[in-house]
Design a protein around this motif. Structure first.
Motif, short mmCIF file in Angstrom:
data_model
loop_
_atom_site.label_atom_id
_atom_site.label_comp_id
_atom_site.label_asym_id
_atom_site.label_seq_id
_atom_site.Cartn_x
_atom_site.Cartn_y
_atom_site.Cartn_z
N HIS A 57 0.86 -1.18 0.00
CA HIS A 57 0.00 0.00 0.00
C HIS A 57 0.89 1.23 0.00
O HIS A 57 2.08 1.16 0.31
CB HIS A 57 -0.90 0.01 1.24
N GLU A 58 0.34 2.35 -0.33
CA GLU A 58 1.12 3.58 -0.31
C GLU A 58 1.76 3.78 1.06
O GLU A 58 1.26 3.29 2.07
CB GLU A 58 0.22 4.77 -0.66
N PHE A 59 2.86 4.51 1.10
CA PHE A 59 3.64 4.66 2.32
C PHE A 59 2.83 5.17 3.50
O PHE A 59 3.14 4.89 4.64
CB PHE A 59 4.86 5.55 2.08
N ASP A 60 1.76 5.91 3.24
CA ASP A 60 0.99 6.47 4.34
C ASP A 60 -0.22 5.61 4.71
O ASP A 60 -1.03 6.00 5.55
CB ASP A 60 0.54 7.90 4.01
N GLN A 61 -0.33 4.42 4.10
CA GLN A 61 -1.43 3.51 4.38
C GLN A 61 -0.94 2.35 5.25
O GLN A 61 0.19 1.90 5.10
CB GLN A 61 -2.01 2.95 3.07
N PRO A 65 -2.64 -7.32 5.98
CA PRO A 65 -1.46 -7.90 6.63
C PRO A 65 -0.19 -7.30 6.01
O PRO A 65 -0.22 -6.75 4.92
CB PRO A 65 -1.57 -9.39 6.33
N LEU A 66 0.89 -7.46 6.74
CA LEU A 66 2.16 -6.91 6.28
C LEU A 66 2.60 -7.59 4.99
O LEU A 66 2.33 -8.77 4.76
CB LEU A 66 3.24 -7.11 7.34
N ILE A 67 3.29 -6.83 4.16
CA ILE A 67 3.88 -7.42 2.97
C ILE A 67 5.08 -8.24 3.43
O ILE A 67 5.79 -7.85 4.35
CB ILE A 67 4.28 -6.33 1.95
N GLN A 68 5.26 -9.40 2.84
CA GLN A 68 6.36 -10.29 3.19
C GLN A 68 7.29 -10.39 1.99
O GLN A 68 6.86 -10.71 0.89
CB GLN A 68 5.83 -11.68 3.54
N TYR A 69 8.57 -10.12 2.20
CA TYR A 69 9.54 -10.26 1.13
C TYR A 69 10.05 -11.69 1.12
O TYR A 69 10.49 -12.21 2.13
CB TYR A 69 10.67 -9.25 1.29
N VAL A 70 10.00 -12.33 -0.04
CA VAL A 70 10.33 -13.74 -0.18
C VAL A 70 11.76 -13.92 -0.71
O VAL A 70 12.51 -14.73 -0.17
CB VAL A 70 9.32 -14.44 -1.12
N ALA A 71 12.10 -13.20 -1.75
CA ALA A 71 13.41 -13.39 -2.39
C ALA A 71 13.72 -12.18 -3.25
O ALA A 71 12.83 -11.39 -3.57
CB ALA A 71 13.39 -14.64 -3.26
#
Length: 130
Positions: A57-61, A65-71
């Protein structure tokens, strides 16, 4: 090892790999590619893209759930492939391989095409010769 054993071993390997993934907060959301911008400060050097799970989501949103970085990967094409082969694909492949359980296969005889494909997939997963 028999052809049936190879297929079972591949299904078991996929199930174990999926079971070993961290799941807290991840859920079953699909994976996707996010390209890094030139201004992203990622060490040691900027990456062209990442594979992530969840929607950014935009930085102010709020991220819920949290975004999860996979690779991360060197190319967008590699990221796209990794994202496509998410755990849901692994689970579907494991189920397909498990559907061959109990079916006798003898490589000394000509195998039906679908059995040859199942064995080829199993050998690719197991890292054995085809």
């Amino acid at each position: 090892m028999s052809a049936a054993d190879e297929i079972t071993a591949a299904a078991d390997k996929l199930r174990k790999l999926i079971a070993d993934l961290p799941v807290t907060g991840w859920g079953a959301r699909p994976w996707h590619v996010e390209e890094c911008s030139d201004t992203d400060d990622m060490s040691p050097s900027p990456c062209p893209c990442i594979v992530a799970q969840g929607e950014y989501h935009e930085f102010d949103q709020p991220q819920d759930p949290l975004i999860q970085y996979v690779a991360d990967a060197e190319t967008v094409e590699h990221c796209a492939y990794i994202a496509t082969m998410h755990p849901g694909v692994g689970a579907a492949l494991a189920s397909w391989l498990e559907s061959w359980t109990g079916i006798e296969m003898y490589e000394a005889h000509a195998l039906p095409e679908d059995a040859r494909h199942a064995l080829a997939v199993a050998r690719a997963i197991n890292g054995t010769a085809s």
